[in-house]
Design a protein around this motif. Structure first.
Motif, PDB file in Angstrom:
ATOM      1  N   UNK A 133       0.867  -1.255  -0.028  1.00 36.97           N
ATOM      2  CA  UNK A 133      -0.326  -0.101   0.073  1.00 36.97           C
ATOM      3  C   UNK A 133       1.092   1.348  -0.135  1.00 36.97           C
ATOM      4  N   UNK A 134       1.867   1.181   1.204  1.00 42.46           N
ATOM      5  CA  UNK A 134       3.071   2.378   0.695  1.00 42.46           C
ATOM      6  C   UNK A 134       3.466   3.088  -0.339  1.00 42.46           C
ATOM      7  N   UNK A 135       4.165   1.648  -1.079  1.00 40.95           N
ATOM      8  CA  UNK A 135       4.509   1.157  -2.577  1.00 40.95           C
ATOM      9  C   UNK A 135       3.538   1.867  -3.084  1.00 40.95           C
ATOM     10  N   UNK A 136       2.566   1.646  -3.096  1.00 38.58           N
ATOM     11  CA  UNK A 136       1.410   2.181  -3.883  1.00 38.58           C
ATOM     12  C   UNK A 136       0.936   4.050  -4.063  1.00 38.58           C
ATOM     13  N   UNK A 137       1.243   3.970  -2.808  1.00 37.48           N
ATOM     14  CA  UNK A 137       0.895   5.656  -2.392  1.00 37.48           C
ATOM     15  C   UNK A 137       2.411   6.326  -2.759  1.00 37.48           C
ATOM     16  N   UNK A 138       3.462   5.738  -2.712  1.00 41.10           N
ATOM     17  CA  UNK A 138       3.867   6.319  -3.317  1.00 41.10           C
ATOM     18  C   UNK A 138       3.772   6.726  -4.831  1.00 41.10           C
ATOM     19  N   UNK A 139       3.887   5.538  -5.476  1.00 39.33           N
ATOM     20  CA  UNK A 139       3.422   5.931  -6.916  1.00 39.33           C
ATOM     21  C   UNK A 139       2.506   6.507  -7.326  1.00 39.33           C
ATOM     22  N   UNK A 140       1.286   6.530  -6.480  1.00 39.45           N
ATOM     23  CA  UNK A 140       0.062   7.651  -7.112  1.00 39.45           C
ATOM     24  C   UNK A 140       1.141   9.220  -7.055  1.00 39.45           C
ATOM     25  N   UNK A 141       2.137   9.651  -6.115  1.00 40.07           N
ATOM     26  CA  UNK A 141       2.196  10.875  -6.115  1.00 40.07           C
ATOM     27  C   UNK A 141       3.874  11.022  -7.074  1.00 40.07           C
ATOM     28  N   UNK A 142       4.267   9.643  -7.359  1.00 41.79           N
ATOM     29  CA  UNK A 142       5.137  10.008  -8.829  1.00 41.79           C
ATOM     30  C   UNK A 142       4.283  10.260  -9.644  1.00 41.79           C
ATOM     31  N   UNK A 143       3.459   9.452 -10.109  1.00 41.27           N
ATOM     32  CA  UNK A 143       2.222   9.804 -11.251  1.00 41.27           C
ATOM     33  C   UNK A 143       2.036  11.524 -11.467  1.00 41.27           C
ATOM     34  N   UNK A 144       1.786  11.735 -10.721  1.00 39.28           N
ATOM     35  CA  UNK A 144       0.421  12.930 -10.182  1.00 39.28           C
ATOM     36  C   UNK A 144       1.488  14.050 -10.543  1.00 39.28           C
ATOM     37  N   UNK A 145       2.771  13.768 -10.146  1.00 38.89           N
ATOM     38  CA  UNK A 145       4.299  14.923 -10.217  1.00 38.89           C
ATOM     39  C   UNK A 145       4.723  14.561 -11.127  1.00 38.89           C
ATOM     40  N   UNK A 146       4.273  13.604 -12.221  1.00 43.18           N
ATOM     41  CA  UNK A 146       4.852  13.375 -13.090  1.00 43.18           C
ATOM     42  C   UNK A 146       6.770  13.567 -13.315  1.00 43.18           C
ATOM     43  N   UNK A 147       7.239  12.315 -12.069  1.00 44.48           N
ATOM     44  CA  UNK A 147       8.583  12.242 -12.059  1.00 44.48           C
ATOM     45  C   UNK A 147       9.105  11.310 -11.339  1.00 44.48           C
ATOM     46  N   UNK A 148      10.027  10.200 -11.174  1.00 43.67           N
ATOM     47  CA  UNK A 148      10.162   9.377 -10.389  1.00 43.67           C
ATOM     48  C   UNK A 148      10.949   9.861  -8.947  1.00 43.67           C
ATOM     49  N   UNK A 149      10.978   8.843  -7.805  1.00 47.81           N
ATOM     50  CA  UNK A 149      11.722   9.565  -6.878  1.00 47.81           C
ATOM     51  C   UNK A 149      12.870   8.200  -6.442  1.00 47.81           C
ATOM     52  N   UNK A 150      14.274   8.978  -6.222  1.00 43.75           N
ATOM     53  CA  UNK A 150      15.182   8.372  -6.286  1.00 43.75           C
ATOM     54  C   UNK A 150      16.738   8.584  -4.817  1.00 43.75           C
ATOM     55  N   UNK A 151      16.996   8.234  -3.779  1.00 43.25           N
ATOM     56  CA  UNK A 151      17.429   7.857  -3.270  1.00 43.25           C
ATOM     57  C   UNK A 151      19.094   7.969  -3.913  1.00 43.25           C
ATOM     58  N   UNK A 152      20.153   8.329  -2.533  1.00 45.38           N
ATOM     59  CA  UNK A 152      21.250   7.728  -2.719  1.00 45.38           C
ATOM     60  C   UNK A 152      21.809   6.546  -2.529  1.00 45.38           C
ATOM     61  N   UNK A 153      22.754   5.610  -2.409  1.00 40.38           N
ATOM     62  CA  UNK A 153      22.405   4.157  -2.025  1.00 40.38           C
ATOM     63  C   UNK A 153      23.611   5.047  -1.147  1.00 40.38           C
ATOM     64  N   UNK A 154      24.776   5.159  -1.154  1.00 36.77           N
ATOM     65  CA  UNK A 154      25.756   5.494  -0.229  1.00 36.77           C
ATOM     66  C   UNK A 154      24.458   5.790   1.194  1.00 36.77           C
ATOM     67  N   UNK A 155      23.751   6.095   0.632  1.00 36.09           N
ATOM     68  CA  UNK A 155      23.374   6.751   2.705  1.00 36.09           C
ATOM     69  C   UNK A 155      21.732   5.825   3.264  1.00 36.09           C
ATOM     70  N   UNK A 156      21.412   4.845   2.321  1.00 35.97           N
ATOM     71  CA  UNK A 156      20.987   3.722   2.279  1.00 35.97           C
ATOM     72  C   UNK A 156      21.306   2.392   3.188  1.00 35.97           C
TER      73      UNK A 156
END
Length: 189
Positions: A133-156
């Motif tokens: 459900x949380x991933x689907x919410x992020x997907x809705x946010x990405x579609x609405x803003x027309x951009x994909x969200x990324x995070x730096x691997x070294x911070x992960x």
């Protein structure tokens, strides 16, 4: 990698990476747990498990949305030298880093069947459904803003694989055609 570039992993893919193992391990633990009569009996164990499933799915799916929303709103455009990590690599890295936690959760869910059959397994499956459900919410946010969200691997790596953890200082964005995962973290068809 070019000079100054960073490795980036998709936020939705990282959130969704734990959904499938938690779901399937929970279903397996619940299935095995039903075979054991337990202290409370099968009926009470299944009813308690169903309630725990719904509570866990809602709690995991809709909690911690504030920090993620703030990071998404403040996200900056990815640099030209940034390297985008494949979906399969992100999923494999997350699951490898969390495999012992998954095994421990499965064992605890199985052991709880001695008290309330299937309840622990359904709780585990509910956590997996909540991550979906949380991933689907992020997907809705990405579609609405027309951009994909990324995070730096070294911070992960420093923050135990949590894309919205306290050590993550910000997210990056790209267009929706970047990477090999659709908005929400699913495989691109």
């Amino acid at each position: 990698m070019r000079r100054g570039g960073q490795g980036l992993a998709r936020v939705a893919v990282l959130v969704r990476a734990g959904a499938a193992p938690l779901w399937w391990l929970g279903v397996l633990a619940a299935g095995i747990g039903v075979l054991v009569p337990g202290l409370t009996g099968r009926r009470i164990g299944l009813l308690a498990g169903a309630a725990l499933f719904l509570i866990a799915a809602a709690a995991v799916g809709f909690s911690r949305g504030g920090r993620g929303a703030r990071l998404a709103d403040e996200a900056v455009r990815a640099a030209r030298g940034d390297v985008l990590q494949d979906r399969a690599v992100s999923v494999r890295a997350w699951r490898r880093g969390h495999r012992w936690w998954l095994v421990l959760a499965f064992v605890v869910a199985l052991a709880s069947s001695l008290a309330a059959p299937a309840a622990g397994g359904l709780l585990l499956a509910g956590c997996g459904a909540g991550l979906r459900l949380r991933a689907a919410g992020i997907g809705r946010r990405e579609r609405a803003a027309d951009r994909l969200l990324w995070v730096r691997v070294d911070w992960l790596a420093k923050g135990a694989g949590r894309p919205a953890g306290p050590l993550v200082k910000g997210w990056r964005t790209t267009g929706v055609a970047a990477g090999d995962a659709a908005p929400g973290g699913a495989r691109r068809r």
